[in-house]
Design an enzyme around this catalytic site. Structure first.
Site, PDB file in Angstrom:
ATOM      1  N   GLY A 149      -1.125   2.455   9.437  1.00  0.00           N
ATOM      2  CA  GLY A 149      -0.464   2.293  10.731  1.00  0.00           C
ATOM      3  C   GLY A 149      -1.374   2.030  11.914  1.00  0.00           C
ATOM      4  O   GLY A 149      -0.941   2.141  13.061  1.00  0.00           O
ATOM      5  N   ASP A 179      -4.484   3.888  -2.253  1.00  0.00           N
ATOM      6  CA  ASP A 179      -5.585   4.356  -1.411  1.00  0.00           C
ATOM      7  C   ASP A 179      -6.007   5.760  -1.818  1.00  0.00           C
ATOM      8  O   ASP A 179      -5.318   6.733  -1.512  1.00  0.00           O
ATOM      9  CB  ASP A 179      -5.153   4.344   0.056  1.00  0.00           C
ATOM     10  CG  ASP A 179      -5.029   2.937   0.599  1.00  0.00           C
ATOM     11  OD1 ASP A 179      -6.020   2.193   0.513  1.00  0.00           O
ATOM     12  OD2 ASP A 179      -3.951   2.583   1.092  1.00  0.00           O
ATOM     13  N   SER A 189       0.837  -1.200   0.000  1.00  0.00           N
ATOM     14  CA  SER A 189       0.000   0.000   0.000  1.00  0.00           C
ATOM     15  C   SER A 189       0.874   1.253   0.000  1.00  0.00           C
ATOM     16  O   SER A 189       1.667   1.483   0.913  1.00  0.00           O
ATOM     17  CB  SER A 189      -0.920   0.017   1.216  1.00  0.00           C
ATOM     18  OG  SER A 189      -1.522   1.299   1.309  1.00  0.00           O
ATOM     19  N   HIS A 217      -1.147  -1.315  -4.080  1.00  0.00           N
ATOM     20  CA  HIS A 217      -2.458  -0.906  -3.559  1.00  0.00           C
ATOM     21  C   HIS A 217      -2.456   0.616  -3.424  1.00  0.00           C
ATOM     22  O   HIS A 217      -1.594   1.180  -2.742  1.00  0.00           O
ATOM     23  CB  HIS A 217      -2.655  -1.601  -2.214  1.00  0.00           C
ATOM     24  CG  HIS A 217      -3.955  -1.340  -1.545  1.00  0.00           C
ATOM     25  ND1 HIS A 217      -5.040  -2.181  -1.664  1.00  0.00           N
ATOM     26  CD2 HIS A 217      -4.347  -0.346  -0.717  1.00  0.00           C
ATOM     27  CE1 HIS A 217      -6.041  -1.706  -0.941  1.00  0.00           C
ATOM     28  NE2 HIS A 217      -5.650  -0.595  -0.360  1.00  0.00           N
ATOM     29  N   MET A 245      -8.499   8.784  -1.301  1.00  0.00           N
ATOM     30  CA  MET A 245      -9.399   9.300  -0.255  1.00  0.00           C
ATOM     31  C   MET A 245      -9.830  10.712  -0.613  1.00  0.00           C
ATOM     32  O   MET A 245      -9.026  11.503  -1.122  1.00  0.00           O
ATOM     33  CB  MET A 245      -8.669   9.331   1.093  1.00  0.00           C
ATOM     34  CG  MET A 245      -8.105   7.975   1.497  1.00  0.00           C
ATOM     35  SD  MET A 245      -7.441   8.041   3.173  1.00  0.00           S
ATOM     36  CE  MET A 245      -6.618   6.437   3.254  1.00  0.00           C
ATOM     37  N   MET A 264     -11.891  -4.889   5.259  1.00  0.00           N
ATOM     38  CA  MET A 264     -11.141  -3.877   6.017  1.00  0.00           C
ATOM     39  C   MET A 264     -10.893  -4.402   7.439  1.00  0.00           C
ATOM     40  O   MET A 264     -11.838  -4.686   8.172  1.00  0.00           O
ATOM     41  CB  MET A 264     -11.913  -2.567   6.087  1.00  0.00           C
ATOM     42  CG  MET A 264     -12.055  -1.810   4.766  1.00  0.00           C
ATOM     43  SD  MET A 264     -10.510  -1.528   3.875  1.00  0.00           S
ATOM     44  CE  MET A 264      -9.559  -0.616   5.094  1.00  0.00           C
ATOM     45  N   GLY A 274      -9.080   5.046   6.300  1.00  0.00           N
ATOM     46  CA  GLY A 274      -8.703   6.445   6.449  1.00  0.00           C
ATOM     47  C   GLY A 274      -7.232   6.676   6.725  1.00  0.00           C
ATOM     48  O   GLY A 274      -6.674   7.662   6.265  1.00  0.00           O
ATOM     49  N   PHE A 275      -6.605   5.780   7.456  1.00  0.00           N
ATOM     50  CA  PHE A 275      -5.214   6.018   7.861  1.00  0.00           C
ATOM     51  C   PHE A 275      -4.420   4.718   7.889  1.00  0.00           C
ATOM     52  O   PHE A 275      -4.967   3.661   8.214  1.00  0.00           O
ATOM     53  CB  PHE A 275      -5.173   6.664   9.252  1.00  0.00           C
ATOM     54  CG  PHE A 275      -5.867   7.993   9.275  1.00  0.00           C
ATOM     55  CD1 PHE A 275      -5.185   9.163   8.929  1.00  0.00           C
ATOM     56  CD2 PHE A 275      -7.215   8.084   9.605  1.00  0.00           C
ATOM     57  CE1 PHE A 275      -5.837  10.387   8.911  1.00  0.00           C
ATOM     58  CE2 PHE A 275      -7.880   9.303   9.596  1.00  0.00           C
ATOM     59  CZ  PHE A 275      -7.185  10.462   9.247  1.00  0.00           C
ATOM     60  N   MET A 320     -11.772   5.151  -1.465  1.00  0.00           N
ATOM     61  CA  MET A 320     -12.482   5.529  -0.237  1.00  0.00           C
ATOM     62  C   MET A 320     -13.063   6.909  -0.491  1.00  0.00           C
ATOM     63  O   MET A 320     -12.649   7.920   0.101  1.00  0.00           O
ATOM     64  CB  MET A 320     -11.504   5.511   0.948  1.00  0.00           C
ATOM     65  CG  MET A 320     -11.186   4.083   1.394  1.00  0.00           C
ATOM     66  SD  MET A 320      -9.686   3.995   2.387  1.00  0.00           S
ATOM     67  CE  MET A 320      -8.485   3.929   1.068  1.00  0.00           C
ATOM     68  N   GLY A 337       0.860  -1.730   4.297  1.00  0.00           N
ATOM     69  CA  GLY A 337       1.418  -0.404   4.051  1.00  0.00           C
ATOM     70  C   GLY A 337       2.616  -0.137   4.938  1.00  0.00           C
ATOM     71  O   GLY A 337       3.766  -0.209   4.504  1.00  0.00           O
ATOM     72  N   SER A 338       2.328   0.151   6.222  1.00  0.00           N
ATOM     73  CA  SER A 338       3.428   0.514   7.125  1.00  0.00           C
ATOM     74  C   SER A 338       4.384  -0.656   7.347  1.00  0.00           C
ATOM     75  O   SER A 338       5.573  -0.438   7.590  1.00  0.00           O
ATOM     76  CB  SER A 338       2.871   1.032   8.452  1.00  0.00           C
ATOM     77  OG  SER A 338       1.897   0.168   8.966  1.00  0.00           O
ATOM     78  N   ASP A 393      -7.108  -5.766   4.269  1.00  0.00           N
ATOM     79  CA  ASP A 393      -6.412  -4.467   4.264  1.00  0.00           C
ATOM     80  C   ASP A 393      -6.462  -3.811   5.631  1.00  0.00           C
ATOM     81  O   ASP A 393      -7.536  -3.463   6.121  1.00  0.00           O
ATOM     82  CB  ASP A 393      -7.117  -3.577   3.221  1.00  0.00           C
ATOM     83  CG  ASP A 393      -6.439  -2.230   3.020  1.00  0.00           C
ATOM     84  OD1 ASP A 393      -5.304  -2.052   3.488  1.00  0.00           O
ATOM     85  OD2 ASP A 393      -7.059  -1.370   2.363  1.00  0.00           O
ATOM     86  N   GLY A 394      -5.280  -3.610   6.221  1.00  0.00           N
ATOM     87  CA  GLY A 394      -5.192  -2.812   7.439  1.00  0.00           C
ATOM     88  C   GLY A 394      -4.570  -3.535   8.613  1.00  0.00           C
ATOM     89  O   GLY A 394      -5.045  -4.592   9.024  1.00  0.00           O
ATOM     90  N   GLY A 395      -3.473  -2.981   9.116  1.00  0.00           N
ATOM     91  CA  GLY A 395      -2.880  -3.502  10.342  1.00  0.00           C
ATOM     92  C   GLY A 395      -2.190  -4.845  10.214  1.00  0.00           C
ATOM     93  O   GLY A 395      -1.979  -5.519  11.228  1.00  0.00           O
ATOM     94  N   HIS A 447      -8.036   1.427  -4.434  1.00  0.00           N
ATOM     95  CA  HIS A 447      -9.020   1.329  -3.347  1.00  0.00           C
ATOM     96  C   HIS A 447      -9.654   2.703  -3.176  1.00  0.00           C
ATOM     97  O   HIS A 447      -9.027   3.620  -2.645  1.00  0.00           O
ATOM     98  CB  HIS A 447      -8.291   0.859  -2.077  1.00  0.00           C
ATOM     99  CG  HIS A 447      -9.168   0.753  -0.873  1.00  0.00           C
ATOM    100  ND1 HIS A 447      -8.667   0.601   0.405  1.00  0.00           N
ATOM    101  CD2 HIS A 447     -10.526   0.772  -0.732  1.00  0.00           C
ATOM    102  CE1 HIS A 447      -9.666   0.534   1.263  1.00  0.00           C
ATOM    103  NE2 HIS A 447     -10.807   0.641   0.613  1.00  0.00           N
TER     104      HIS A 447
HETATM  105  C1  DX5 Z   1      -6.465   2.372   5.222  1.00  0.00           C
HETATM  106  C2  DX5 Z   1      -5.985   1.889   3.884  1.00  0.00           C
HETATM  107  C3  DX5 Z   1      -4.951   0.835   3.930  1.00  0.00           C
HETATM  108  C4  DX5 Z   1      -3.674   1.249   4.607  1.00  0.00           C
HETATM  109  C5  DX5 Z   1      -3.082   0.075   5.263  1.00  0.00           C
HETATM  110  O1  DX5 Z   1      -7.554   3.222   5.011  1.00  0.00           O
HETATM  111  O2  DX5 Z   1      -7.081   1.373   3.137  1.00  0.00           O
HETATM  112  O3  DX5 Z   1      -4.671   0.358   2.626  1.00  0.00           O
HETATM  113  O4  DX5 Z   1      -2.704   1.744   3.717  1.00  0.00           O
HETATM  114  O5  DX5 Z   1      -1.967   0.516   5.969  1.00  0.00           O
HETATM  115  P1  DX5 Z   1      -1.350  -0.378   7.107  1.00  0.00           P
HETATM  116  O6  DX5 Z   1      -0.858  -1.641   6.467  1.00  0.00           O
HETATM  117  O7  DX5 Z   1      -0.261   0.481   7.628  1.00  0.00           O
HETATM  118  O8  DX5 Z   1      -2.436  -0.636   8.107  1.00  0.00           O
HETATM  119 ZN    ZN Z   2      -6.565   0.393   1.250  1.00  0.00          ZN
END
Ligand code: DX5
Ligand code: ZN
Length: 216
Positions: A142, A32, A6, A30, A34, A134, A139-140, A65, A192-193, A170-172, A63
């Protein structure tokens, strides 16, 4: 199975450089998108995604959003290997978003916030190529992985049955939980992170992949 990096955690001033760093270590990028309405954050839109397109051979998993996926999806320059995923909760009705993405000839994804009942997605399983689960509130980057996502993945896997629909999560996701996400039934891991937040993103991606596929 596939690993997606991401870009949300990449350096937005050096996107092509950061993508080049992971090019050989992941299967997808990926992106994102927004709009500051659907989620309380702003990232980038079609001009940035389309400018990045010639700099990599990796397929894009876009993706959205955003509240108006039917309006903005046609502005992305995508091919058959790319995907565009919209949210079932967006202001544009899902049927309109589906029609707009289908007309582009790319793969179609649908997603839902963690608190949205899975039942909202089930009517679209015959019309999409992937469902994006999700595992954080969109939205964010990390944020911490929501453990209830594991049961959601399993329930979705049962609902999909024999349909050719992928489950992306997706996420965390990081080294500590990637194997549990795979065991629950994920086909695509988005990180992502855990990739771009590390000093050596390619090494981090390879480590994630090794853990995701361990024993399988
Ligand atoms: C959050 C995004 C994710 C995000 C995941 O709204 O849709 O794609 O980048 O980031 P990590 O892997 O850091 O949770
Ligand atoms: Zn995403």
């Amino acid at each position: 199975m596939k690993l997606a990096a991401s870009l949300l955690s990449a350096d937005f001033a050096h996107l092509a450089r950061d993508v080049a760093r992971v090019e050989g270590a992941v299967h997808l990028l990926h992106l994102d998108v927004m709009d500051g309405h659907f989620v309380p954050n702003l990232t980038f839109g079609p001009p940035v995604a389309n400018s990045l397109r010639p700099h990599t051979r990796l397929p894009f998993a876009i993706h959205l959003m955003i509240e108006r996926p039917a309006q903005y999806a046609p502005r992305f320059a995508v091919g058959p290997e790319d995907s565009i995923t919209f949210h079932v909760e967006a202001a544009d009705p899902p049927e309109e978003a589906l029609g707009a993405v289908r007309a582009l000839g790319c793969r179609i994804g649908i997603s839902a916030r963690p608190g949205t009942p899975l039942e909202r997605l089930l009517p679209y399983l015959d019309a999409v190529d992937l469902v994006l689960v999700m595992s954080v509130e969109p939205g964010f980057g990390g944020q911490a992985f929501l453990p209830e996502a594991l049961e959601r993945i399993r329930a979705l896997r049962r609902a999909i049955g024999r349909r050719p629909v992928e489950i992306a999560v997706d996420g965390g996701i990081g080294p500590e939980n990637v194997r549990a996400v795979v065991e629950a039934g994920a086909d695509v891991i988005v990180a992502g992170s855990a990739i771009f937040g590390k000093p050596d993103p390619a090494a981090a991606a390879r480590d994630l992949w090794a853990r995701a596929t361990k024993g399988s």
